[in-house]
Design an enzyme around this catalytic site. Structure first.
Site, mmCIF file in Angstrom:
data_model
loop_
_atom_site.group_PDB
_atom_site.id
_atom_site.type_symbol
_atom_site.label_atom_id
_atom_site.label_comp_id
_atom_site.label_asym_id
_atom_site.label_seq_id
_atom_site.Cartn_x
_atom_site.Cartn_y
_atom_site.Cartn_z
ATOM 1 N N GLU A 102 0.829 -1.200 0.000
ATOM 2 C CA GLU A 102 0.000 0.000 0.000
ATOM 3 C C GLU A 102 0.858 1.242 0.000
ATOM 4 O O GLU A 102 1.953 1.237 0.550
ATOM 5 C CB GLU A 102 -0.830 0.044 1.284
ATOM 6 C CG GLU A 102 -1.733 -1.132 1.423
ATOM 7 C CD GLU A 102 -2.464 -1.116 2.758
ATOM 8 O OE1 GLU A 102 -2.411 -0.109 3.470
ATOM 9 O OE2 GLU A 102 -3.087 -2.134 3.046
ATOM 10 N N CYS A 115 3.133 8.531 1.716
ATOM 11 C CA CYS A 115 3.525 7.531 2.703
ATOM 12 C C CYS A 115 3.789 6.229 1.943
ATOM 13 O O CYS A 115 2.920 5.749 1.218
ATOM 14 C CB CYS A 115 2.392 7.359 3.710
ATOM 15 S SG CYS A 115 2.699 6.047 4.899
ATOM 16 N N CYS A 122 5.288 -7.602 7.508
ATOM 17 C CA CYS A 122 6.244 -7.024 8.455
ATOM 18 C C CYS A 122 6.574 -8.083 9.501
ATOM 19 O O CYS A 122 5.710 -8.869 9.882
ATOM 20 C CB CYS A 122 5.634 -5.797 9.129
ATOM 21 S SG CYS A 122 6.782 -4.948 10.252
ATOM 22 N N CYS A 126 4.080 -5.908 16.038
ATOM 23 C CA CYS A 126 3.349 -4.991 16.935
ATOM 24 C C CYS A 126 1.887 -5.468 16.997
ATOM 25 O O CYS A 126 1.264 -5.678 15.947
ATOM 26 C CB CYS A 126 3.421 -3.556 16.427
ATOM 27 S SG CYS A 126 5.123 -2.976 16.254
ATOM 28 N N CYS A 129 -1.130 -3.874 14.877
ATOM 29 C CA CYS A 129 -0.882 -3.421 13.503
ATOM 30 C C CYS A 129 -1.284 -4.482 12.490
ATOM 31 O O CYS A 129 -0.930 -5.656 12.632
ATOM 32 C CB CYS A 129 0.594 -3.060 13.352
ATOM 33 S SG CYS A 129 1.051 -2.628 11.665
ATOM 34 N N CYS A 345 -1.743 1.682 8.336
ATOM 35 C CA CYS A 345 -0.801 0.696 7.876
ATOM 36 C C CYS A 345 -1.344 -0.719 7.619
ATOM 37 O O CYS A 345 -1.779 -1.399 8.526
ATOM 38 C CB CYS A 345 0.181 0.645 9.031
ATOM 39 S SG CYS A 345 1.734 0.068 8.683
HETATM 40 N N1 SAH Z 1 7.614 -0.217 11.256
HETATM 41 C C1 SAH Z 1 7.672 1.194 11.360
HETATM 42 C C2 SAH Z 1 6.879 1.943 10.292
HETATM 43 C C3 SAH Z 1 5.523 1.409 9.934
HETATM 44 S S1 SAH Z 1 4.213 1.681 11.079
HETATM 45 C C4 SAH Z 1 7.274 1.617 12.760
HETATM 46 O O1 SAH Z 1 6.970 0.771 13.572
HETATM 47 O O2 SAH Z 1 7.336 2.803 13.071
HETATM 48 C C5 SAH Z 1 3.977 3.416 11.092
HETATM 49 C C6 SAH Z 1 3.198 3.899 12.292
HETATM 50 O O3 SAH Z 1 1.806 3.511 12.170
HETATM 51 C C7 SAH Z 1 3.716 3.306 13.581
HETATM 52 O O4 SAH Z 1 3.870 4.272 14.565
HETATM 53 C C8 SAH Z 1 2.632 2.324 13.914
HETATM 54 O O5 SAH Z 1 2.618 2.057 15.252
HETATM 55 C C9 SAH Z 1 1.373 3.021 13.414
HETATM 56 N N2 SAH Z 1 0.225 2.106 13.293
HETATM 57 C C10 SAH Z 1 0.230 0.857 12.795
HETATM 58 N N3 SAH Z 1 -1.001 0.294 12.900
HETATM 59 C C11 SAH Z 1 -1.800 1.217 13.481
HETATM 60 C C12 SAH Z 1 -3.188 1.225 13.860
HETATM 61 N N4 SAH Z 1 -3.979 0.185 13.679
HETATM 62 N N5 SAH Z 1 -3.662 2.350 14.446
HETATM 63 C C13 SAH Z 1 -2.875 3.426 14.643
HETATM 64 N N6 SAH Z 1 -1.574 3.473 14.289
HETATM 65 C C14 SAH Z 1 -1.024 2.371 13.733
#
Ligand code: SAH
Length: 361
Positions: A102, A115, A122, A126, A129, A345
């Site tokens: 995406e 972006c 990934c 997390c 995510c 994301c």
């Molecule tokens: N891997 C990197 C970049 C990708 S995620 C990182 O961890 O920073 C980019 C941002 O989007 C991160 O801060 C992540 O925590 C946030 N993000 C991912 N899924 C999300 C969700 N469901 N709601 C809000 N923020 C989210």
């Protein structure tokens, strides 16, 4: 004989965007063309937003045909293109091996931010995510990263200019630095997209070794570090990859980066109701960040289907913000731009894959 399935188009020719300078310089020389041709091709790609070699009219028909036979310009295809009322546009792209990624264009007053993704899936895990739910498939190539930028560039109207790049899409950018750095070169070069390095932000889950490498490479870009928790125990629950990496280590690398770059650091914190959103968590976060020249980017959880987490109430969000501000921390609460089109994301990809598998079922 090699057969290609519909999802697996086989690309036989090199992707021009993978190593524009190298591929072009040698090839042009071998074809008796001057080096200025490379400048012209770059101009057509990055400034005139050409979508095909045939549009590059200054090159002459024979040269255009030869280039088209030798190189592919696009290796992805657009699976979905969604638009929200606030001007956000999102592309779901299919890669040659069937993987999907995406990328997003955000419009905010005069800002035009793109972006981009760096990996298919990934591996960081997390818990909230969508990108990491099925693990890591593979790193994107430099060409696939540059291609996202060019595809988004071409969504702009003639009077719009790209101003910012954030590497916050799918994947962990610092786990794919080898391919990302040349792509960001293309973004920042004068004869590339011409976006100054201070308007390019790399967001990382906090991997100390590659953070150091990024610092050693000149600390040119802005760095955002995803914390999500103010103490070790909670962080281990939310960011499993951080199990072997302490917050102290991450902050030390972030400080080192700041010392070299002088650019304000950003710390991202996704607010999950009942998990990391209490006033005590906010106090602890403010104490952890102390007197750093930093911006706290607090992001309310954007719901992901199938995950049990909830977005905190408005009052919980406000309290969290006030506590941080009372400690003197600069805070930005990301408004949820692009929610309606699954801009968080990995969400559009996930929904599309789920729809495909339910169709197959
Ligand atoms: N891997 C990197 C970049 C990708 S995620 C990182 O961890 O920073 C980019 C941002 O989007 C991160 O801060 C992540 O925590 C946030 N993000 C991912 N899924 C999300 C969700 N469901 N709601 C809000 N923020 C989210």
């Amino acid at each position: 004989m090699t057969l290609a399935t519909p999802q697996q188009k086989i690309v036989r020719v090199p992707h021009l965007l993978n190593a524009i300078d190298d591929s072009l310089a040698t090839w042009l020389k071998e074809h008796g063309q001057g080096a200025y041709r490379a400048t012209q091709i770059r101009h057509w790609l990055f400034v005139r937003r050409a979508s095909d070699f045939q549009e590059m009219t200054e090159l002459g028909q024979t040269l255009r045909n030869e280039l088209a036979a030798e190189f592919s310009l696009w290796t992805t295809s657009i699976v979905r293109h969604t638009q929200a009322d606030d001007g956000t546009e999102k592309l779901l792209l299919a890669l040659t091996d069937g993987g999907q990624i995406e990328c997003v264009l955000l419009r905010d007053e005069v800002r035009r931010t793109i972006c981009i993704s760096t990996q298919v899936g990934c591996g960081m895990g997390c818990v909230f995510c969508a990108s990491g739910l099925d693990g890591l498939e593979r790193n994107l190539t430099t060409g696939e990263i540059v291609e996202q930028m060019l595809r988004l560039l071409r969504l702009l109207g003639p009077d719009e200019r790209l101003s910012h790049v954030v590497v916050m899409g799918m994947g962990e950018p610092l786990a794919n630095l080898d391919n990302l750095l040349p792509a960001l070169d293309e973004a920042s070069r004068e004869d590339g997209l011409g976006i100054s390095a201070r308007r390019i932000t790399i967001s990382t889950v906090g991997l100390p070794k590659p953070m150091r490498r990024l610092a050693d490479a000149g600390a040119r870009y802005r760095l955002a570090v995803s914390l999500h928790a103010p103490n070790e125990a909670l962080r281990r629950e939310i960011v499993p990859v951080g199990e072997k990496i302490s917050l102290a280590e991450i902050l030390a690398e972030a400080d080192h980066y700041f010392d070299l770059s002088g650019r304000q650091l950003t710390f991202e914190y996704v607010l999950l109701a009942g998990i990391n959103d209490s006033p005590e968590h906010a106090h602890e976060l403010a104490r952890l960040l102390g007197r750093r020249t930093a911006l706290g980017n607090v992001i309310p959880f954007n719901p992901v289907s199938g995950l049990p987490y909830r977005t905190p109430s408005t009052s919980a969000r406000q309290t969290f913000r006030h506590v941080l501000e009372d400690h003197g921390l600069a805070v930005r609460f990301r408004h949820k731009k692009g929610d309606a089109i699954d801009a968080a994301c990995g969400q559009l990809r996930r929904r599309t894959l789920q729809q495909i598998s339910s169709l197959k079922a």
